[in-house]
Design a protein around this motif. Sequence first.
Motif, PDB file in Angstrom:
ATOM      1  N   UNK A  44       3.605  -5.543  12.774  1.00  0.00           N
ATOM      2  CA  UNK A  44       2.305  -6.071  12.369  1.00  0.00           C
ATOM      3  C   UNK A  44       1.123  -5.298  12.902  1.00  0.00           C
TER       4      UNK A  44
ATOM      5  N   UNK B 197      -1.844   3.775   0.693  1.00  0.00           N
ATOM      6  CA  UNK B 197      -2.383   2.895  -0.356  1.00  0.00           C
ATOM      7  C   UNK B 197      -1.370   1.868  -0.841  1.00  0.00           C
TER       8      UNK B 197
ATOM      9  N   UNK C 200      10.775   1.871   2.023  1.00  0.00           N
ATOM     10  CA  UNK C 200      10.654   1.428   0.631  1.00  0.00           C
ATOM     11  C   UNK C 200      10.913   2.558  -0.365  1.00  0.00           C
TER      12      UNK C 200
ATOM     13  N   UNK D  40      -0.338  -9.942  -0.220  1.00  0.00           N
ATOM     14  CA  UNK D  40       0.356 -10.904   0.632  1.00  0.00           C
ATOM     15  C   UNK D  40      -0.607 -11.775   1.424  1.00  0.00           C
TER      16      UNK D  40
ATOM     17  N   UNK E 287       0.913   0.362   0.925  1.00  0.00           N
ATOM     18  CA  UNK E 287       0.933  -0.711   1.917  1.00  0.00           C
ATOM     19  C   UNK E 287      -0.336  -1.537   1.830  1.00  0.00           C
TER      20      UNK E 287
ATOM     21  N   UNK F  69      -0.908  -1.341  12.995  1.00  0.00           N
ATOM     22  CA  UNK F  69      -0.964   0.070  12.652  1.00  0.00           C
ATOM     23  C   UNK F  69      -1.742   0.775  13.732  1.00  0.00           C
TER      24      UNK F  69
ATOM     25  N   UNK G  50      -3.132   2.874  -6.215  1.00  0.00           N
ATOM     26  CA  UNK G  50      -2.623   3.161  -4.870  1.00  0.00           C
ATOM     27  C   UNK G  50      -2.600   4.641  -4.563  1.00  0.00           C
TER      28      UNK G  50
ATOM     29  N   UNK H 235      11.446  -7.403   3.536  1.00  0.00           N
ATOM     30  CA  UNK H 235      11.357  -8.742   2.988  1.00  0.00           C
ATOM     31  C   UNK H 235       9.953  -9.038   2.485  1.00  0.00           C
ATOM     32  N   UNK H 236       9.864  -9.666   1.321  1.00  0.00           N
ATOM     33  CA  UNK H 236       8.559 -10.019   0.762  1.00  0.00           C
ATOM     34  C   UNK H 236       7.883 -11.121   1.549  1.00  0.00           C
ATOM     35  N   UNK H 237       8.639 -11.778   2.401  1.00  0.00           N
ATOM     36  CA  UNK H 237       8.049 -12.897   3.122  1.00  0.00           C
ATOM     37  C   UNK H 237       7.270 -12.429   4.346  1.00  0.00           C
ATOM     38  N   UNK H 238       7.424 -11.162   4.692  1.00  0.00           N
ATOM     39  CA  UNK H 238       6.726 -10.638   5.869  1.00  0.00           C
ATOM     40  C   UNK H 238       5.624  -9.688   5.433  1.00  0.00           C
ATOM     41  N   UNK H 239       4.405  -9.955   5.887  1.00  0.00           N
ATOM     42  CA  UNK H 239       3.285  -9.075   5.553  1.00  0.00           C
ATOM     43  C   UNK H 239       3.203  -7.947   6.572  1.00  0.00           C
ATOM     44  N   UNK H 240       4.240  -7.090   6.546  1.00  0.00           N
ATOM     45  CA  UNK H 240       4.293  -6.015   7.538  1.00  0.00           C
ATOM     46  C   UNK H 240       3.258  -4.952   7.217  1.00  0.00           C
ATOM     47  N   UNK H 241       2.816  -4.232   8.252  1.00  0.00           N
ATOM     48  CA  UNK H 241       1.714  -3.298   8.016  1.00  0.00           C
ATOM     49  C   UNK H 241       2.154  -2.075   7.233  1.00  0.00           C
ATOM     50  N   UNK H 242       3.395  -1.666   7.367  1.00  0.00           N
ATOM     51  CA  UNK H 242       3.855  -0.577   6.515  1.00  0.00           C
ATOM     52  C   UNK H 242       5.352  -0.662   6.290  1.00  0.00           C
ATOM     53  N   UNK H 243       5.789  -0.233   5.125  1.00  0.00           N
ATOM     54  CA  UNK H 243       7.224  -0.215   4.834  1.00  0.00           C
ATOM     55  C   UNK H 243       7.770   1.201   4.835  1.00  0.00           C
ATOM     56  N   UNK H 244       6.903   2.145   5.188  1.00  0.00           N
ATOM     57  CA  UNK H 244       7.326   3.540   5.197  1.00  0.00           C
ATOM     58  C   UNK H 244       8.335   3.795   6.306  1.00  0.00           C
TER      59      UNK H 244
END
Lengths: 579, 327, 343
Positions: free
Chosen positions: A72, C45, A163, C54, C47, A74, A498, A151-160
Amino acid sequence: MKRKLYILMSLVVLASMILTACGGAAPATEAPAATEAPEQPAAPAATEEAPAKLKVVTITFPQEPDSLSPFYTGMWFSQITQPFWLRGLWRIDNQGNPVPDIAAEIPSEANGGLTDEGKTITVKLNPDAKWSDGEPLTADDFVFTYEMILSDKNAVSTRYPFDTKVESVTASDPHTLVIKLNEPFAPWLTSIFAGTNTSTPVVPKHILEPVFQKDGTLDNAEWNRAPTVSAGPFVFKEWESGSHLTFVRNDNWFGDKPKVDQIFFRFVPDNAAQMAAIKSGDSDIGVYLGFDELPDVESSGTAVVGTDQGGYVESWFFNFDPKRSHPAMQDVRVRKAIVLATDREKITQDLLHGKTAPVGTFWDATPPFGDPNLKPDPYDPDAAAKLLDEAGWTLGSDGIREKTIDGQVVKLKLRYITNSRDIRKNGVMPVVKQMWAKVGIDVELVNNANDVYFNDYANNGPLYGDFDIAEYSDAPSFPDPDVSHFRCSEIPTPDNPAGGNFQGYCNPELDKLFDQQTTTVNRDERIKIFYQIEKIMHDDVVWAGMWNDTDLWSVNKRLTGVVFSGATCFWNVTDWDIT
Amino acid sequence: MATAALPQTGDGAANLGRLTPGQLIWRRFRKHKMAMFGLLAWAGLLLYVTLGSWLFSRGLCAPLGKVVTGEAYANCNDTGLQLQAPSREHPFGTDLIGQDTLARTIYGGQISVTIGILAALMEVIVGTLVGAIAAYYGGWVDSLLMRFTEAMLNIPSLFLLIVTAKFLGGKVPEIHLLGRTLSGSVIVIIVIIGLTSWMYLARIVRANILSLKELDYISASRALGVSDARIIFRHLLPNTIAPIIVSATLGVANAILSEAYVSFLGLGVQPPTASWGNMLENSYNYLERAPWLWIFPGFFILITVLSVNFVGDGLRDALDPRSTRQI
Amino acid sequence: MVNYIVRRIAQAIPQLFVISLVLFALMQSFGDPLATMGARLPPRPEDQARLRRQLGLDQPVIVQYAVWLIGNDWMKIDKDGDGIPETSGTRKGVLRGDWGTSLVTKTPAIKVIAERIPNTLLLMVPSEIIIIIVSLLIGVYSAIRQYSLFDNVITAASFVGFSMPVFWLALMLMYTFSVNFKRWGLPYLPTIGMFDPQVGKTPQQIVLHMILPVTTLCIISTAAYSRYVRSSMLEVLSQDYIRTARAKGVRYTGIILRHALKNASLPFVTLIGLDIPFLLAGAVVTESIFAWPGTGRLFVDHTARADFPVLMGILMMIAVAVVVFQILTDVLYSFLDPRIRIE
């Protein structure tokens, strides 16, 4: 009667004020933050008269982390604390080499860790790996981390990079982790479960899985602010917002043992307060200093300066979009003239006290990917003036160049935007304005705070609006050179908001090279590709380098053994000692 | 006052040997020593920021290779000369990029003083109008305006300044005025300070007009059909001019301090336009190393605000018929 | 009386709504809380777009305001980005006590604010008490001894005091008593923070660290308030009934204590009463300079990150406190001053 009422009322007012004062004073000794760890409730008073003086390293932070959870945040200020308490598979030392932490060894082709042309990475974990509460640290924790990130349920700061680059993460046995990639991914070492500033290490499954099942999300987990269970030489003790963050020695750590007892992060509001603390010896390590503060540190007598390369270079990005920029910007001669008209040497000598130098390529701070033969263009105002004349921009009577386009006289007035950091706003910008005035370029200076400056395309951020030159300190995915805002496909459009290519630069040849380098795992070949990239960017004047933005630290003379690394700043914390 | 022979002139009304209200006020003001000092200091300051530019803001600008004057000199930066202590060429020293502090206090003074005066003017106009209209029309107009005033008072003023500064920041382009090129942030600061400090004056004006409204001659004017605007502007407001003047004067002091605070937080006047506030912001990191960077702008702010406060205090005493000063 | 209070509260409620709506709308154009997430570089972008969805920040302003006010657990939101709302919202809204989650710390906004309030009160309440006492003493004495040397010196000093920018004073104090005293070998005060980490968070440490910020606040406010007390006292002292009492031979000190002070301090009490709710707001600049973790600093820090749940929380908390104390003060004043009648 009236008088008694008056006295009564005054007493009520006074009493309420005293009560609030008492209510305010009481929590002072018991740390109002609910984030205090259950252990050692008497610690604050106890350390006052501790028989053996504890070795506490005080690190001053001009910014407070927003969250300690790698999911959570960055914030660089949060990530650099991780080597203390949350290690990953490995960390990177000051030579850029990986040092294993939770992994038993670094996977390579030789030991069978890298197979399938680099698309499958098999990591053998150290069987002694344990969490700070004694629970074994296994491959299941890494799989859980991966699942939570996606997971879509977590508003994580990055998925890099999970994903787009990773196909799957599985545990073939409790101590073996298998990562399958979509295609060979050169930056894998520093971006997948690594202990670097840009990668998420690992989170404890046995603590967070129950939370996820109960709340449906990890967004509000207590662990995010009070990670009492972690994996590192130190463990979290308490975090009082606005004041401090404390870590104490972790006796359950299987790896390197620290020589000091506590790490105390103290939040100071700004650089001046930090400098006061450094000078008075209250700060053992000062963080994120500015170049203009270095002489102060050196003359303080209490601290010395430490540096490391973090991949950041102070950059100028030119705008190639004809709809959002001055017509002159489309001409490579004008762009070249702008660079030649700027005495970058003088700026770094005078404003930055010669502590750094201009850079020729975007990757000069990400060794060894910067081409050493590509040097920054030297200051040459006469050549600049000639180029401008050639491009048809002639000096007007007011000293500003002009050109007749479609029957109208257009002045060469450019828009130069930066984000906030004093040295830019008050230093570089006015100096550059004066330098350009000498060759007849007029400029409007615009400065924005970070949260406005980095607004994205969807929100009409300044980088996606009208500008001619944008300046800020940028870095690739250090220590990996990968970067993603120079490709044609990354230009943002209403269909693809994006996109990160705010410059609007499109060069198919450059695109090909960028695509090639991501999948080239062989380092030497990759370096060669970057040399080609840099040549194109230089000839087309896509980017100009103001200076190498090294990370600057202060180290109290009483603290020994401190060595900084760009990717994992506090990588050798267990070598630190207080004399 | 009364002399042996009263002048007998044709028009008769004038020259009866009595002092006009203006002269009476001036006399009372003059006795207020601090106010006179304030007035002199203020006059000196105005001279400094206007004529001073002609006297002090000139010199060699090495990077441009020539002698420049005026604002060009104040903005002439020479990084080789940075952070120099006061000397003959630069009596107040130089700043981070070698700009002459003396010249910048002059040009920064122009901005700060202008902001102070214009913001105070805006505050007076808005506050007076709101207060007068609310009091005169009464009823739901009064209710609405007063609720709005209270609503604005509910928010701490510095918070309000920060919020509005962020909202409007960067949205106003450069302006060219009287030979100077000013950052748009100057307009923004004037507007936000003006819009966040009118509430106190509105309440005072309203209170005064509420009581004045009931006077016979006002009722008579209304009965005669005199327009509302005329009544407000010709009859009511002139009689409540005292608190307005005092408020305007103190408003200048408040505005200059507010500008300093907002600039100090980084949300005020943006470089390269100098103002005393942003000169202090820049000096923050050099408190010990280059004390001349904060001593001089701080000193000017102090003297300006002090003298305005003195004058305001003197005016308040001079204009208030119930003043306790013995004349 | 009760009627009056009820009426005032009824008037205050729509006022609070309007304030909240206007402030909320203003904050939308602040800057994007996701623009940096505090990092040195902007997020990818992809994210940023995902987080915006979200966190519900892609909704129109009026929808976001409605969610802030009444929550969204009665409707479904789209969490996985396919355009179809499928998950129930979890927010209850301000009217049911849920002030939202801070966009910076991801913890409840109320918790973030509540953590800071005690620290702010620790600074503001002692300051206020000292300010009241010292202003009264100085103001009364100046009024009694009008035009004396004391009065003139104090008057000049007061003017200088409240003409000074507070950060200038704070920095000067800090550099004199902390940095330079230490350098000169004198007993010195600490620079910043609430306590020394080597020693721990003890009451003695906190008091030691409070000295400089409290002094800064007191000097400036005392300068302003003492003037006010002085002019109030002067006004009362020149009244006929005071002169009569003196003519009758009543002792001067007796007069002061029984009549003048009581009447002169009425407006002063009102002023203090209206000041109390603003104590919650802290002193932005002083807290920043002395690294004191209070609500003022919280406001500035979170403004830079466009964290509007927390900012709205602070502003509304203060607005409500102001309304409450305004009503309290008015009622108090009407009790104390027989000339004021509440209609």
